[in-house]
Design a protein around this motif. Structure first.
Motif, mmCIF file in Angstrom:
data_model
loop_
_atom_site.group_PDB
_atom_site.id
_atom_site.type_symbol
_atom_site.label_atom_id
_atom_site.label_comp_id
_atom_site.label_asym_id
_atom_site.label_seq_id
_atom_site.Cartn_x
_atom_site.Cartn_y
_atom_site.Cartn_z
ATOM 1 N N VAL A 97 -10.062 17.191 -8.853
ATOM 2 C CA VAL A 97 -9.506 17.149 -7.279
ATOM 3 C C VAL A 97 -8.756 15.619 -7.543
ATOM 4 O O VAL A 97 -8.991 14.465 -7.968
ATOM 5 N N VAL A 98 -7.485 15.901 -7.454
ATOM 6 C CA VAL A 98 -5.930 15.265 -7.749
ATOM 7 C C VAL A 98 -5.348 14.407 -5.734
ATOM 8 O O VAL A 98 -5.818 15.113 -5.297
ATOM 9 N N ALA A 99 -6.304 13.221 -5.539
ATOM 10 C CA ALA A 99 -5.161 12.792 -4.453
ATOM 11 C C ALA A 99 -4.245 11.951 -4.427
ATOM 12 O O ALA A 99 -3.429 10.971 -5.145
ATOM 13 N N ALA A 100 -3.387 12.840 -3.684
ATOM 14 C CA ALA A 100 -1.742 12.023 -3.364
ATOM 15 C C ALA A 100 -1.939 11.119 -1.797
ATOM 16 O O ALA A 100 -1.999 11.740 -0.617
ATOM 17 N N VAL A 101 -1.564 9.990 -2.638
ATOM 18 C CA VAL A 101 -1.665 9.037 -1.012
ATOM 19 C C VAL A 101 -0.593 8.190 -0.759
ATOM 20 O O VAL A 101 0.072 7.916 -1.737
ATOM 21 N N HIS A 102 -0.506 8.479 0.390
ATOM 22 C CA HIS A 102 1.439 7.723 0.603
ATOM 23 C C HIS A 102 1.095 7.260 2.015
ATOM 24 O O HIS A 102 -0.386 7.011 2.884
ATOM 25 N N VAL A 120 -2.477 9.625 -7.520
ATOM 26 C CA VAL A 120 -1.207 9.648 -7.549
ATOM 27 C C VAL A 120 -1.041 8.554 -5.769
ATOM 28 O O VAL A 120 -1.072 9.274 -4.843
ATOM 29 N N ALA A 121 -0.036 7.478 -5.940
ATOM 30 C CA ALA A 121 -0.164 7.356 -5.254
ATOM 31 C C ALA A 121 1.405 6.699 -4.801
ATOM 32 O O ALA A 121 2.633 6.897 -5.907
ATOM 33 N N SER A 122 2.602 6.793 -3.902
ATOM 34 C CA SER A 122 3.683 6.597 -3.497
ATOM 35 C C SER A 122 4.007 4.726 -2.989
ATOM 36 O O SER A 122 3.300 4.151 -2.977
ATOM 37 N N ASP A 123 4.576 4.256 -3.658
ATOM 38 C CA ASP A 123 4.774 2.634 -3.677
ATOM 39 C C ASP A 123 4.757 2.234 -1.599
ATOM 40 O O ASP A 123 4.277 0.712 -2.678
ATOM 41 N N ASP A 124 4.501 2.723 -1.631
ATOM 42 C CA ASP A 124 4.243 2.591 0.430
ATOM 43 C C ASP A 124 2.572 2.248 0.417
ATOM 44 O O ASP A 124 2.812 1.960 1.633
ATOM 45 N N ARG A 160 -8.735 -7.164 4.193
ATOM 46 C CA ARG A 160 -6.608 -6.785 3.719
ATOM 47 C C ARG A 160 -7.020 -5.964 2.864
ATOM 48 O O ARG A 160 -8.416 -5.092 2.505
ATOM 49 N N THR A 161 -6.138 -5.199 2.213
ATOM 50 C CA THR A 161 -5.390 -4.746 1.808
ATOM 51 C C THR A 161 -5.133 -4.669 -0.106
ATOM 52 O O THR A 161 -3.900 -5.882 -0.151
ATOM 53 N N ALA A 162 -4.825 -3.861 -0.846
ATOM 54 C CA ALA A 162 -4.322 -3.906 -1.785
ATOM 55 C C ALA A 162 -2.974 -2.622 -2.165
ATOM 56 O O ALA A 162 -3.544 -1.835 -0.949
ATOM 57 N N THR A 163 -2.383 -3.174 -2.888
ATOM 58 C CA THR A 163 -0.955 -2.005 -2.734
ATOM 59 C C THR A 163 -0.943 -1.150 -3.723
ATOM 60 O O THR A 163 -2.182 -1.388 -4.850
ATOM 61 N N ALA A 164 -0.560 -0.287 -3.814
ATOM 62 C CA ALA A 164 -0.985 1.421 -5.255
ATOM 63 C C ALA A 164 -0.386 0.059 -6.322
ATOM 64 O O ALA A 164 -0.898 0.909 -7.261
ATOM 65 N N ALA A 165 0.042 -0.228 -6.027
ATOM 66 C CA ALA A 165 0.739 -1.210 -7.345
ATOM 67 C C ALA A 165 -0.470 -1.319 -8.530
ATOM 68 O O ALA A 165 -0.710 -2.267 -9.433
#
Length: 249
Positions: A97-102, A120-124, A160-165
């Motif tokens: 399963v590949v998760a595509a996250v935005h 795989v994630a978008s930069d936002d 708190r959250t972490a970024t895709a980067a």
């Protein structure tokens, strides 16, 4: 609106969640997502599943407002069981399963992507567990699969959250791309997986799950016990009642 499955290319199934406005899933939505992922994995023509979402963000967790409308505990129990089934469906899917996250990936969203085979994630995209701010616990099991142990604890305690980067830096996100390129990037990875022999890729998924050092189902079920304790004690309702409200001076 809801959960839909398409077959954009040979060997690839795409499961999409669409629950406006923020993809906070109601109880039935979690079960529907679980059923769709399992069905896609059972299809002998499928060699890879892409898990994605429509709208503003990938997933905002459970529908808190649905829970607040329930004077009893039925929705709490339903949400916990539904999340358990959806997370397990991703982990146990017969193919990768590949998760595509935005956008936002919060709460239950962490349970989904933490059990995915690749992200795989978008930069936002941002990832986090705001559970302590919402009267709940859980999915530390899955966050621990995305970031190192001490960072997981700090993120969990602070909401708190972490970024895709940042997740890419830790090796848990395969690729970070501009939002407009997310689906293409997810399909590229899925396409590469789908080129493998169908029987062999299913054996590979079972083998990798079999050597996993953590039993994710048992670990998450243990966490859920504390969510029930918070609910029965009344502390969960007390915290949830402040959800969406401005703090008083």
């Amino acid at each position: 609106m809801g959960v839909s499955t398409t077959s954009p290319e040979k060997g690839i199934s795409r499961v999409t969640a669409d629950f406006p406005p923020v993809n906070a899933l109601p109880v039935q939505g979690w079960y529907d997502l679980a059923d769709a992922v399992r069905a896609a994995g059972r299809d002998p023509a499928t060699r890879c599943v892409v898990l994605t979402a429509a709208g503003r963000g990938f997933n905002a967790g459970v529908d808190i407002k649905e829970m607040q409308r329930d004077p009893g505990h039925d929705t709490l129990i339903g949400a916990n069981r539904g999340c358990y089934e959806a997370f397990a469906a991703v982990y146990e899917c017969e193919v990768p399963v590949v998760a595509a996250v935005h956008g936002h990936c919060l709460g239950g969203g962490i349970g989904l992507v933490g059990n995915a085979d690749a992200i795989v994630a978008s930069d936002d995209a941002t990832f986090g567990l705001p559970e302590l701010d919402r009267g709940a616990l859980g999915a530390a099991t899955h966050l621990a699969r995305l970031v190192p142990q001490h960072l997981m604890r700090a993120l969990y305690y602070t909401s708190r959250t972490a970024t895709a980067a940042e997740l890419h830096h830790h090796g848990s996100v395969w690729k970070v791309v501009p939002r407009g390129e997310l689906q293409q990037a997810a399909m590229e990875l899925a396409r590469e997986i789908a080129r493998k022999d169908g029987t062999l890729v299913r054996l590979a998924k079972a083998a990798i799950n079999g050597i996993d050092p953590v039993d994710v189902r048992r670990s998450y079920r243990f966490e859920q016990g504390f969510t029930f304790e918070a609910g029965l004690s009344g502390v969960a309702d007390r915290v949830r009642d402040t959800f969406g409200k401005e703090p008083q001076p």
